[in-house]
Design a protein around this motif. Sequence first.
Motif, PDB file in Angstrom:
ATOM      1  N   GLU A   1       3.030   6.666 -22.451  1.00 14.27           N
ATOM      2  CA  GLU A   1       3.950   6.164 -22.036  1.00 14.27           C
ATOM      3  C   GLU A   1       5.285   7.398 -23.192  1.00 14.27           C
ATOM      4  O   GLU A   1       4.480   7.992 -24.583  1.00 14.27           O
ATOM      5  CB  GLU A   1       3.892   4.961 -23.450  1.00 14.27           C
TER       6      GLU A   1
ATOM      7  N   CYS B   1       8.655   8.871 -12.907  1.00 14.81           N
ATOM      8  CA  CYS B   1       7.482   7.879 -13.716  1.00 14.81           C
ATOM      9  C   CYS B   1       6.295   7.269 -13.218  1.00 14.81           C
ATOM     10  O   CYS B   1       5.417   7.131 -13.358  1.00 14.81           O
ATOM     11  CB  CYS B   1       7.977   7.763 -14.735  1.00 14.81           C
ATOM     12  N   VAL B   2       7.069   6.895 -11.778  1.00 16.15           N
ATOM     13  CA  VAL B   2       6.758   5.547 -11.792  1.00 16.15           C
ATOM     14  C   VAL B   2       5.061   6.700 -10.852  1.00 16.15           C
ATOM     15  O   VAL B   2       4.414   5.589 -10.549  1.00 16.15           O
ATOM     16  CB  VAL B   2       7.260   4.764 -10.430  1.00 16.15           C
ATOM     17  N   LYS B   3       5.691   7.743 -10.527  1.00 14.84           N
ATOM     18  CA  LYS B   3       5.143   7.869  -8.754  1.00 14.84           C
ATOM     19  C   LYS B   3       3.910   8.727  -9.838  1.00 14.84           C
ATOM     20  O   LYS B   3       2.200   8.888 -10.129  1.00 14.84           O
ATOM     21  CB  LYS B   3       5.210   9.404  -8.409  1.00 14.84           C
ATOM     22  N   GLU B   4       3.729   9.573 -11.313  1.00 16.96           N
ATOM     23  CA  GLU B   4       3.053   9.592 -11.727  1.00 16.96           C
ATOM     24  C   GLU B   4       1.897   8.564 -12.924  1.00 16.96           C
ATOM     25  O   GLU B   4       0.802   9.023 -13.707  1.00 16.96           O
ATOM     26  CB  GLU B   4       3.028  10.887 -12.904  1.00 16.96           C
ATOM     27  N   GLU B   5       2.909   7.626 -12.578  1.00 18.30           N
ATOM     28  CA  GLU B   5       1.926   6.759 -13.437  1.00 18.30           C
ATOM     29  C   GLU B   5       2.122   6.214 -14.699  1.00 18.30           C
ATOM     30  O   GLU B   5       0.762   6.578 -15.677  1.00 18.30           O
ATOM     31  CB  GLU B   5       0.636   6.239 -12.875  1.00 18.30           C
ATOM     32  N   ILE B   6       3.300   6.907 -15.404  1.00 18.11           N
ATOM     33  CA  ILE B   6       4.087   7.266 -16.704  1.00 18.11           C
ATOM     34  C   ILE B   6       4.870   5.860 -17.107  1.00 18.11           C
ATOM     35  O   ILE B   6       5.868   6.036 -16.416  1.00 18.11           O
ATOM     36  CB  ILE B   6       5.047   8.272 -17.127  1.00 18.11           C
ATOM     37  N   ALA B   7       4.989   5.660 -18.547  1.00 15.21           N
ATOM     38  CA  ALA B   7       6.046   4.641 -18.898  1.00 15.21           C
ATOM     39  C   ALA B   7       6.594   5.918 -19.683  1.00 15.21           C
ATOM     40  O   ALA B   7       5.952   5.993 -20.341  1.00 15.21           O
ATOM     41  CB  ALA B   7       4.819   3.648 -19.229  1.00 15.21           C
TER      42      ALA B   7
ATOM     43  N   SER C   1      12.949   8.487 -13.268  1.00 13.39           N
ATOM     44  CA  SER C   1      11.955   7.216 -13.617  1.00 13.39           C
ATOM     45  C   SER C   1      11.338   6.806 -12.349  1.00 13.39           C
ATOM     46  O   SER C   1      10.177   6.599 -11.977  1.00 13.39           O
ATOM     47  CB  SER C   1      13.584   6.744 -13.269  1.00 13.39           C
TER      48      SER C   1
ATOM     49  N   ARG D   1      -3.017   4.728 -21.522  1.00 15.43           N
ATOM     50  CA  ARG D   1      -1.915   4.807 -20.375  1.00 15.43           C
ATOM     51  C   ARG D   1      -0.918   6.163 -21.208  1.00 15.43           C
ATOM     52  O   ARG D   1      -0.396   5.155 -22.259  1.00 15.43           O
ATOM     53  CB  ARG D   1      -1.388   4.248 -19.576  1.00 15.43           C
TER      54      ARG D   1
END
Length: 603
Positions: A266, A222-228, A219, A264
Amino acid sequence: MAEDHSAEPSLLPKGHEAIAPTPYRVLARKYRPANFDDLIGQEAMVTTLSNAFDLGRIHQAYILTGVRGVGKTTTARILARAFNYELPARDGKPAINAPTIHMPELGVHCQAIIDSRHVDVIEMDAASHTGIDDVREIIDNARYRPVLARTKVYIIDEVHMLSKQAFNGLLKTLEEPPDHVKFIFATTEIEKVPVTVRSRCQRFDLRRIEADRLVAHLSGICVKEEIAAEPEALASIARAAEGSVRDALSLLDQAIAHAKGSLRVEVKAEDLRQMLGLADRGRLIELFADVMRGDIAAALAAMKALYESGADPQRLLGELAEFTHIVTRLKLVPETAKDPALSEVERVRGAEFAQSLSLPVLTRAWQLLLKGLNEIKDSPRPLAAADMILVRLAYAADLPTPDEALRRLGNLPQATTAASSPSPARDSAPAGSSASLVSRGTGQAVRAAPAPQPERTEPGLRLARFEDVVAQAAAARDIQLKMALERDVRLVRFEEGAIEFALAPGASPQLAQTLMRRLQEWTGRRWMVAISSEAGTPSLKEQAEAAAAASLHGVRADPLVRAVMDVFPGAEIVAVREAEPAENATAAEDIAYIDSAPPEDDL
């Protein structure tokens, strides 16, 4: 003459002529830990190494073991940095030039060590360098001091693949290396490393990463990679990775590439299930419910639907086994419901199954599924094999456990039980015989619930002689007691309800108490069993041996036998048996011989 191409127009867009594309770095390399603070799930090892460096008790060799992707090579590089950490003084901060695991920033040698290009940190793959020549090169180079760093570090990955000669050649240097040399070994199969090598190293077992820690780690990335990413999708990745961080990051990389979205990216659970061939957890749980309910038609239909939607049969059975484990843990440890790696449907339905299914049913389902997984691997038709495993599991789900079956037998009417299991031995054997005792004992055990006790008989059993007691021990299948009664009891006095005897040398002093307890179980009344100081008659075994010796002596004295022994010198009589009821039987036919042919008729 060389052609001049300087005037040719560039094919790149204007303003981008000098910009080269940046190569993509996979997540497993991009987020590889650079220090012990970034290393997750290995707190015990980090604590030990931190204390060792702080106390200056740094070992000469380390061996790191664990499954793939838990951080063995990464830990080896971090240790190499710690051995050679060097930071010049600047901005009023003192210089650091000593081994330490506290590395707040990159030192002089750190980046080169991380990139595996430092001249004094030699990484060797034992899978491709297995021979004694490769180890001899290490031994020869170890004598020379490092070129740039403080310590020369040898990192040997998959060290278990070295040959026996290579291991033997490394032993002396490994035990007494120069002060400027350190060894770090990594292996996934520690049992293949010779114990002589293991004893010279400090061993650290790197553990699998727990699913909740792995979900939290994914998780954050994913935040660092800007992935939902949906939580259920990350939980599926964590379960599929089986505790391996590298496997989890590789799966996340693949899921990002598979994900859809124009603005984005996801990562959705449905896309991940299609990518990995997994089943929808809700539909899988319904399949589990059908099987546990014994509804085989619904279970087979659900299996076919999941297969047609892209689920792999072997993975389906593995997920069924995993959900069986989840239900069992929820039944035994209800706090398991707080595990973040579980989805909401797993928590709710798992708790329901934990309340309704018994532990024997769950353990039996687990065993059948594990056996089925081995069968489906070798099957040419995985779907058909999975169907047959579901059939077996559905029909076994509603079978009674052994204690339930005994309770049901115990609740049957006595007449029905006796009629349904007639005993020929009971009808034909005389009263008091061993066959009659066994039959009566078995009937009583069937009627008495819940535990079968075939050695007990009905109250009122009469034992008129000591031989009857021995026969009852044999009928009750208490072989140890039967042998003790024949071998160790020298009878002094016997009457119904009381026995007095002397013990033979070497007999157990607890024999009297054991016999008294067993007699009460057999007859339903108390017996007086005492050990006497009188000599008593010889034991049954001694009497049998004496009778056999007397019979053998009488046979040897027979004139016909003496004549036969004279004809066959060296022959030996080893046993004597009673004559069979034949009209023309002779004494010579009743004697058994060793190493001799039967006597001729004219003898």
